[in-house]
Structure formats: C-alpha cells, structure tokens
Design a protein around this motif. Structure first.
Motif, PDB file in Angstrom:
ATOM      1  N   GLN A 129     -53.881  -9.014-106.567  1.00  0.00           N
ATOM      2  CA  GLN A 129     -54.347  -8.052-105.569  1.00  0.00           C
ATOM      3  C   GLN A 129     -55.705  -7.487-105.963  1.00  0.00           C
ATOM      4  O   GLN A 129     -56.612  -7.392-105.131  1.00  0.00           O
ATOM      5  CB  GLN A 129     -53.334  -6.920-105.394  1.00  0.00           C
ATOM      6  N   PHE A 165     -58.373 -10.160-105.513  1.00  0.00           N
ATOM      7  CA  PHE A 165     -58.613 -10.361-104.087  1.00  0.00           C
ATOM      8  C   PHE A 165     -59.476  -9.241-103.519  1.00  0.00           C
ATOM      9  O   PHE A 165     -60.476  -9.490-102.838  1.00  0.00           O
ATOM     10  CB  PHE A 165     -57.272 -10.445-103.351  1.00  0.00           C
ATOM     11  N   GLU A 166     -59.108  -8.003-103.813  1.00  0.00           N
ATOM     12  CA  GLU A 166     -59.874  -6.860-103.303  1.00  0.00           C
ATOM     13  C   GLU A 166     -61.309  -6.876-103.816  1.00  0.00           C
ATOM     14  O   GLU A 166     -62.245  -6.641-103.049  1.00  0.00           O
ATOM     15  CB  GLU A 166     -59.186  -5.553-103.694  1.00  0.00           C
ATOM     16  N   VAL A 194     -63.299  -9.616-101.933  1.00  0.00           N
ATOM     17  CA  VAL A 194     -63.582  -9.258-100.542  1.00  0.00           C
ATOM     18  C   VAL A 194     -64.639  -8.157-100.480  1.00  0.00           C
ATOM     19  O   VAL A 194     -65.576  -8.221 -99.668  1.00  0.00           O
ATOM     20  CB  VAL A 194     -62.281  -8.844 -99.809  1.00  0.00           C
ATOM     21  N   GLU A 236     -65.319 -14.260 -98.248  1.00  0.00           N
ATOM     22  CA  GLU A 236     -64.502 -14.337 -97.043  1.00  0.00           C
ATOM     23  C   GLU A 236     -63.020 -14.348 -97.428  1.00  0.00           C
ATOM     24  O   GLU A 236     -62.617 -15.052 -98.349  1.00  0.00           O
ATOM     25  CB  GLU A 236     -64.890 -15.600 -96.264  1.00  0.00           C
ATOM     26  N   GLU A 237     -62.212 -13.546 -96.734  1.00  0.00           N
ATOM     27  CA  GLU A 237     -60.807 -13.374 -97.114  1.00  0.00           C
ATOM     28  C   GLU A 237     -60.021 -14.681 -97.162  1.00  0.00           C
ATOM     29  O   GLU A 237     -59.303 -14.933 -98.129  1.00  0.00           O
ATOM     30  CB  GLU A 237     -60.108 -12.411 -96.149  1.00  0.00           C
ATOM     31  N   MET A 285     -60.909 -16.703-100.187  1.00  0.00           N
ATOM     32  CA  MET A 285     -60.362 -16.164-101.429  1.00  0.00           C
ATOM     33  C   MET A 285     -58.874 -16.449-101.539  1.00  0.00           C
ATOM     34  O   MET A 285     -58.374 -16.753-102.625  1.00  0.00           O
ATOM     35  CB  MET A 285     -60.643 -14.664-101.533  1.00  0.00           C
ATOM     36  N   ARG A 286     -58.170 -16.386-100.423  1.00  0.00           N
ATOM     37  CA  ARG A 286     -56.743 -16.730-100.441  1.00  0.00           C
ATOM     38  C   ARG A 286     -56.552 -18.193-100.865  1.00  0.00           C
ATOM     39  O   ARG A 286     -55.648 -18.499-101.650  1.00  0.00           O
ATOM     40  CB  ARG A 286     -56.105 -16.486 -99.077  1.00  0.00           C
TER      41      ARG A 286
END
Length: 73
Positions: free
Chosen positions: A38, A41-42, A45, A50-51, A54-55
């Motif tokens: 998490q 990821f944060e 972003v 780009e979300e 990253m996923r």
C-alpha cells in the motif's frame, strides 16, 4: 481497501493450516506485506505513476517470487 487476511490458509495436503503459531505468523506477514505494498503504491501514484501501471508492476513482483521449495540446479 485491502481485504483482511484469509481465515483459512490451504496446506499442501489440501487441509487448512491449523497450527496456532503458523496462523499467527501468516496473519502478521499478511498485514506487513499489505502495508508495504500500500505504501509503495501510494508513493508511486503521488509521484505521477499511472495507477493501473503500478498495479501491474506490483502484480509482476508477486508473479516473480521464487519458491523456497523450488529445485535448484
């Protein structure tokens, strides 16, 4: 939102892992890795990544994990 840790962890024999200490360790590891993912990821972003990309990157990390039981040659 990250889902809670699984209640049942499937064992090699198809039955759920039942050892209390193993279940405690699995839950702790789940919480720790969830928080690290998490945070990463944060950060990405917020830095403009780009979300969806990253996923995919994080999923690739998981897909690339090497099993400790893998036969070494």
């Amino acid at each position: 939102m990250i889902p809670p840790a699984p209640v049942h962890w499937p064992g090699l024999d198809g039955n759920a892992v039942g050892c209390r200490e193993k279940l405690k360790m699995l839950a702790e590891n789940y919480a720790e890795v969830s928080q690290v993912l998490q945070d990463a990821f944060e950060d990405a972003v917020l830095m403009g990544v780009e979300e969806a990309a990253m996923r995919r990157i994080l999923a690739d990390v998981v897909a690339g994990l090497v099993s400790p039981k893998r036969v070494k040659r």
